[in-house]
Every structure is written in C-alpha cells, then in structure tokens.
Design an enzyme around this catalytic site. Structure first.
Site, mmCIF file in Angstrom:
data_model
loop_
_atom_site.group_PDB
_atom_site.id
_atom_site.type_symbol
_atom_site.label_atom_id
_atom_site.label_comp_id
_atom_site.label_asym_id
_atom_site.label_seq_id
_atom_site.Cartn_x
_atom_site.Cartn_y
_atom_site.Cartn_z
ATOM 1 N N CYS A 1 14.693 5.574 4.083
ATOM 2 C CA CYS A 1 15.014 6.361 5.274
ATOM 3 C C CYS A 1 16.531 6.348 5.373
ATOM 4 O O CYS A 1 17.127 5.329 5.710
ATOM 5 C CB CYS A 1 14.395 5.777 6.541
ATOM 6 S SG CYS A 1 14.912 6.707 8.000
ATOM 7 N N CYS B 1 17.731 5.840 9.294
ATOM 8 C CA CYS B 1 17.598 4.571 10.000
ATOM 9 C C CYS B 1 16.576 3.687 9.297
ATOM 10 O O CYS B 1 16.904 3.025 8.331
ATOM 11 C CB CYS B 1 17.229 4.804 11.459
ATOM 12 S SG CYS B 1 15.916 6.027 11.698
ATOM 13 N N SER B 2 15.324 3.692 9.759
ATOM 14 C CA SER B 2 14.350 2.750 9.223
ATOM 15 C C SER B 2 12.925 3.278 9.293
ATOM 16 O O SER B 2 11.987 2.496 9.370
ATOM 17 C CB SER B 2 14.443 1.434 9.986
ATOM 18 O OG SER B 2 14.198 1.694 11.360
ATOM 19 N N CYS B 3 12.738 4.593 9.308
ATOM 20 C CA CYS B 3 11.385 5.158 9.417
ATOM 21 C C CYS B 3 10.521 4.643 8.272
ATOM 22 O O CYS B 3 10.946 4.618 7.120
ATOM 23 C CB CYS B 3 11.441 6.685 9.403
ATOM 24 S SG CYS B 3 12.357 7.342 10.806
HETATM 25 FE FE FE Z 1 14.390 6.300 10.274
#
Ligand code: FE
Length: 205
Positions: A110, A113-115
């Site tokens: 991602c 961010c951190s999906c």
């Molecule tokens: Fe994300």
C-alpha cells in the site's frame, strides 16, 4: 529487518511503552474502557488472521474451480467457506485475490499507508507501513524481494498490486511441488502470511 529499514534497537519496547501511555490516556479520558484494546487484539488473534487466508489458499490449491471463482469474485468465493462471521466486514468487502503462476509473481503493498485485507491476513506487520518499504517496493520490487530472500528470475514477471480503501489485495501463492499427498489441512500449514503478501513463496514442510 531492523537493520534493513534502520529502526532503533529498542523499537519494540519503545512502541510498547508508547501504546501503554496512549491506552492509559484514552481510558482516563473515557474514550475506551480497560477492555477495549484486549478485545480488539483478541479479535485479530482468534477471528481475523492469516489462518483464514491459509484456509482459502489451501482450498484454492485443491479445487481449481474454487480458485477461479476466488479470482473472479473474491468476497463471494470466500463466503462459500465456513469462516468466522465478519469476513465481509472489516474491509473484507474490498478484498481481491491474485494468483501466482509459472512466470508471474505478485506482490502486495500500500503506497499510501497500510491498506491490508484484515479478515484474511490480520493486522499488517510494521514493515508493511514503513515509508521506505512502500516506496522501494513500488520502484524496485525485485531488489526488495531479493532482500527478503526471494530473488525472482528475470523470466518471471513481477506484478505489484497497490492496495487502497477500494481494493485490498492478497496473493494466492503457488502450491509447492511434492505436496500431492497432503490433506487440505496439512496444506493450510504451508501457507504463511508472507506468502500471501508475496514477499515469500509457500514451501513444502
Ligand atoms: Fe493504505
């Protein structure tokens, strides 16, 4: 990993202390209760985690029709299996599977961010959220994979899938050779979170 992304030595202890301080403050302000954090952690330890992904991948390995359905409509195929309630929530409604194949290796990241597909993989490891990992994996995936101990030969195409709020990817790794006699349950044990992220492959035990 710590030297690779230049984290401080006491990162775990440092973060744990920050989390404790933050939790105490939120409890004091009445925003959460003293059970909230434990409840969430328990949820990701027992209900939503890579054990779900392993079941899905093992089924895909033994059932090519299921695998086809999984790639075509991931949430619908997952709903066929006997998995915990809530697979369609917690971002599960946005999940999509991509399958490794001879000549194709998939990697999920991602960049924003951190999906991450929580219902099948649980919470992402810290390095998945690292800005260096995110940018380098997009720019030079082969170099990053080699650093993970997974050199990909030039004949194999590397596809990088960027997760977002709309789509959360996970990888169906290839079934390891020599596992023909294994049961579906035994196959599950070979499916690691790293293999479903594409930073490793599934290996026969
Ligand atoms: Fe994300």
């Amino acid at each position: 990993m710590s030297e690779r992304f230049k984290y401080r030595e006491d990162r775990e202890a440092h973060n744990a202390a920050r989390v404790r301080a933050l939790e105490a403050l939120l409890i004091k302000k009445g925003i959460i209760t003293d059970r909230t954090v434990d409840t969430v952690l328990e949820y990701f330890e027992t209900k939503m985690g890579p054990f779900n992904g392993a079941k899905i991948v093992a089924r895909a390995w033994v059932d090519p029709d299921f695998k086809r359905r999984l790639i075509e409509d991931t949430p619908k195929a997952i709903a066929e299996l006997d998995l915990p309630d809530g697979m369609a929530g917690a971002e599960g409604e946005h999940m999509r599977a991509v399958a490794n194949a001879p000549g194709i290796h998939n990697l999920i990241i991602c960049t924003l961010c951190s999906c991450y597909p929580w219902p099948v993989l649980g919470l992402p490891p810290y390095w998945y959220k690292d800005p260096t990992f995110r940018s380098r994996a997009a720019r030079e995936p082969r170099a990053v994979l080699a650093e993970f101990g997974l050199p990909i030969s030039e004949e194999v195409e590397v596809k990088v899938w960027d997760s977002s709020a709309q789509i959360r990817w996970f990888v169906v790794p290839e079934r390891p050779a020599g596992t023909e006699s294994l049961s579906e349950m035994e196959l599950e044990a070979l499916v690691t979170p790293e293999a479903m992220m594409g930073v490793a492959v599934a290996k026969a035990a």
